[in-house]
Write an enzyme that holds these catalytic residues in place. Structure first.
Site, PDB file in Angstrom:
ATOM      1  N   LYS A 120      -4.633 -13.491   5.825  1.00 58.77           N
ATOM      2  CA  LYS A 120      -5.742 -13.617   6.780  1.00 58.77           C
ATOM      3  C   LYS A 120      -6.843 -12.566   6.559  1.00 58.77           C
ATOM      4  CE  LYS A 120      -5.130 -10.198  10.162  1.00 58.77           C
ATOM      5  NZ  LYS A 120      -4.262  -9.347   9.411  1.00 58.77           N
ATOM      6  N   LYS A 137      -5.974  -5.483   3.608  1.00 64.20           N
ATOM      7  CA  LYS A 137      -7.012  -5.056   4.557  1.00 64.20           C
ATOM      8  C   LYS A 137      -8.053  -4.186   3.861  1.00 64.20           C
ATOM      9  CE  LYS A 137      -3.554  -4.817   8.164  1.00 64.20           C
ATOM     10  NZ  LYS A 137      -3.500  -6.263   8.372  1.00 64.20           N
ATOM     11  N   GLY A 166      -1.079 -10.024  13.111  1.00 67.07           N
ATOM     12  CA  GLY A 166       0.065 -10.728  13.699  1.00 67.07           C
ATOM     13  C   GLY A 166       0.761  -9.854  14.735  1.00 67.07           C
ATOM     14  N   ASN A 167       0.794  -8.543  14.456  1.00 67.85           N
ATOM     15  CA  ASN A 167       1.396  -7.587  15.405  1.00 67.85           C
ATOM     16  C   ASN A 167       0.708  -7.630  16.757  1.00 67.85           C
ATOM     17  OD1 ASN A 167       3.368  -6.260  13.768  1.00 67.85           O
ATOM     18  ND2 ASN A 167       1.651  -5.388  12.644  1.00 67.85           N
ATOM     19  N   LYS A 195       6.280 -14.861  -1.302  1.00 65.28           N
ATOM     20  CA  LYS A 195       6.396 -14.623   0.136  1.00 65.28           C
ATOM     21  C   LYS A 195       7.543 -15.436   0.743  1.00 65.28           C
ATOM     22  CE  LYS A 195       3.289 -14.643   4.130  1.00 65.28           C
ATOM     23  NZ  LYS A 195       3.332 -13.232   4.491  1.00 65.28           N
TER      24      LYS A 195
HETATM   25  P1  ADP Z   1      -1.081  -7.023  10.483  1.00 68.53           P
HETATM   26  O1  ADP Z   1      -0.061  -7.819  11.207  1.00 68.53           O
HETATM   27  O2  ADP Z   1      -2.114  -6.422  11.388  1.00 68.53           O
HETATM   28  O3  ADP Z   1      -1.677  -7.713   9.290  1.00 68.53           O
HETATM   29  P2  ADP Z   1       0.538  -5.379   8.695  1.00 68.53           P
HETATM   30  O4  ADP Z   1       1.907  -5.002   9.166  1.00 68.53           O
HETATM   31  O5  ADP Z   1       0.415  -6.456   7.667  1.00 68.53           O
HETATM   32  O6  ADP Z   1      -0.332  -5.709   9.982  1.00 68.53           O
HETATM   33  O7  ADP Z   1      -0.228  -4.081   8.143  1.00 68.53           O
HETATM   34  C1  ADP Z   1      -0.395  -2.923   8.935  1.00 68.53           C
HETATM   35  C2  ADP Z   1       0.691  -1.899   8.593  1.00 68.53           C
HETATM   36  O8  ADP Z   1       0.493  -1.370   7.278  1.00 68.53           O
HETATM   37  C3  ADP Z   1       0.697  -0.647   9.439  1.00 68.53           C
HETATM   38  O9  ADP Z   1       1.352  -0.842  10.658  1.00 68.53           O
HETATM   39  C4  ADP Z   1       1.436   0.359   8.550  1.00 68.53           C
HETATM   40  O10 ADP Z   1       2.806   0.409   8.868  1.00 68.53           O
HETATM   41  C5  ADP Z   1       1.325  -0.239   7.148  1.00 68.53           C
HETATM   42  N1  ADP Z   1       0.722   0.630   6.115  1.00 68.53           N
HETATM   43  C6  ADP Z   1       1.065   0.571   4.812  1.00 68.53           C
HETATM   44  N2  ADP Z   1       0.364   1.444   4.082  1.00 68.53           N
HETATM   45  C7  ADP Z   1      -0.473   2.084   4.952  1.00 68.53           C
HETATM   46  C8  ADP Z   1      -1.462   3.109   4.792  1.00 68.53           C
HETATM   47  N3  ADP Z   1      -1.748   3.637   3.598  1.00 68.53           N
HETATM   48  N4  ADP Z   1      -2.137   3.541   5.886  1.00 68.53           N
HETATM   49  C9  ADP Z   1      -1.869   2.990   7.107  1.00 68.53           C
HETATM   50  N5  ADP Z   1      -0.924   2.032   7.317  1.00 68.53           N
HETATM   51  C10 ADP Z   1      -0.237   1.570   6.256  1.00 68.53           C
HETATM   52 MG    MG Z   2      -0.637  -8.438   7.480  1.00 67.22          MG
END
Ligand code: ADP
Ligand code: MG
Length: 310
Positions: free
Chosen positions: A210, A272, A11-12, A127
């Site tokens: 997702k 992820k 989403g970012n 959520k």
């Molecule tokens: P997206 O929108 O891509 O799904 P999210 O914000 O849901 O992104 O997930 C990515 C974020 O997870 C990263 O930007 C980081 O801030 C966070 N994060 C949490 N734990 C970790 C970790 N162990 N290693 C790396 N990033 C992490």
């Molecule tokens: Mg996410």
């Protein structure tokens, strides 16, 4: 070597507003078309957190001033988000392909993803989405059978369940397009959550993650590689702490250990990593990669990112 690659965009990567999204897809398309230019089959999925929140809030506000219109169900909001995000993506990928003289169709499949009506996530919606409501507004939607929580003293908010995906309804359509060399965008926002009632598919009030849905897609279309593009270049253990360590190539066994040790935040990195492990473990030779959008090409070439292999 030609590979079948599923790319899940965070989403970012898509920004928070319509204008930001237009800019974001511009850089996204370059990374995606680089992979297509190398001869790979590319299938794209994307998140919709900020976007589905915006749509849901907009429709709720509309209902407040136009009572004859009912509140838009979450499943419909997910469908709307797939439509407009897919539109931006397919348009910009098409343009970039044409700029490079590559003749390929690009389309978005409005994708329904089946969930289990007995998924325990339905008993525990966690959520929060959409706008804040007054007690009165909250009561009226509770009467419609929706769940609401009081959110940290700021007002009432709808909460939705995030059940696990079990199958992709349009999977054969997606496969057919991929096999004929088309670029496909599918499973946007985790897919529209539906439950099966005989021949009827009923939309449910939930938002599927997702990352999990993209893993189901990658397995179903027999992908070789599953790439999750997000806001960090690599996954870390002890994230944000003094002894933080960025991970390069990690086996699924080792990664599973880190999950158990609680290194990954539930709403962000954990889905992820779990999706990445599940895909890599599902068949010999498959691997997953988590990296920054701008680094997709370097990641595929083994220069960066966190690679999860069996
Ligand atoms: P997206 O929108 O891509 O799904 P999210 O914000 O849901 O992104 O997930 C990515 C974020 O997870 C990263 O930007 C980081 O801030 C966070 N994060 C949490 N734990 C970790 C970790 N162990 N290693 C790396 N990033 C992490
Ligand atoms: Mg996410």
């Amino acid at each position: 070597m030609k590979r079948k690659i599923v790319i899940a965009l965070g989403g970012n990567a898509l920004g928070n507003t319509l204008a930001e999204q237009m800019v974001a897809v511009k850089s996204t398309e370059k990374a995606i078309v680089d992979l297509i230019e190398q001869g790979n089959d590319v299938i794209i999925s994307h998140g919709n957190g900020p976007q589905v929140g915006m749509i849901n809030s907009a429709m709720t506000e509309f209902h407040k001033t136009n009572k004859k219109y009912s509140i838009c169900p979450m499943s419909v909001c997910v469908a709307m988000s797939q439509g407009y995000i897919g539109y931006d993506l397919q348009n910009s990928i098409r343009e970039e392909l044409l700029n490079r003289n590559i003749n390929k169709g690009v389309s978005t499949i409005i994708t329904q993803v089946e969930v289990d009506p007995n998924d325990s996530a339905f008993d525990n919606p966690t959520k929060p989405i959409g706008s804040f409501m007054t007690k009165e507004e909250a009561d009226s939607i509770i009467k419609e059978g929706k769940k609401v929580i009081e959110d940290s003293g700021r007002g009432y908010r709808r909460v939705v369940a995030s059940p696990k995906p079990i199958g992709i309804v349009e999977v054969e359509t997606i496969k057919t397009l991929v096999e004929s060399g088309q670029v496909v965008i599918a499973c946007g926002g985790g897919g529209i959550p539906v439950v099966s009632e005989g021949n009827h598919l009923k939309g449910v009030g939930a938002v599927i993650d997702k990352d999990y849905a993209s893993c189901v897609l990658a397995k179903a279309i027999d992908a070789d590689c599953f790439i999750i593009l997000t806001a960090v270049e690599q996954v870390a253990i002890n994230f944000g702490k003094e002894n933080e360590k960025w991970l390069g190539e990690v086996s699924t066994k080792e990664m599973r250990q880190y999950v158990e040790e609680g290194h990954f935040a539930p709403g962000s990195m954990k889905p992820k990593v779990e999706a990445g492990i599940e895909f890599a473990d599902s068949k010999e030779g498959r691997y997953s990669l988590i990296t920054l959008l701008e680094k997709a090409k370097d990641g595929i070439e083994g220069k960066t990112g966190t690679k999860i292999y069996k």
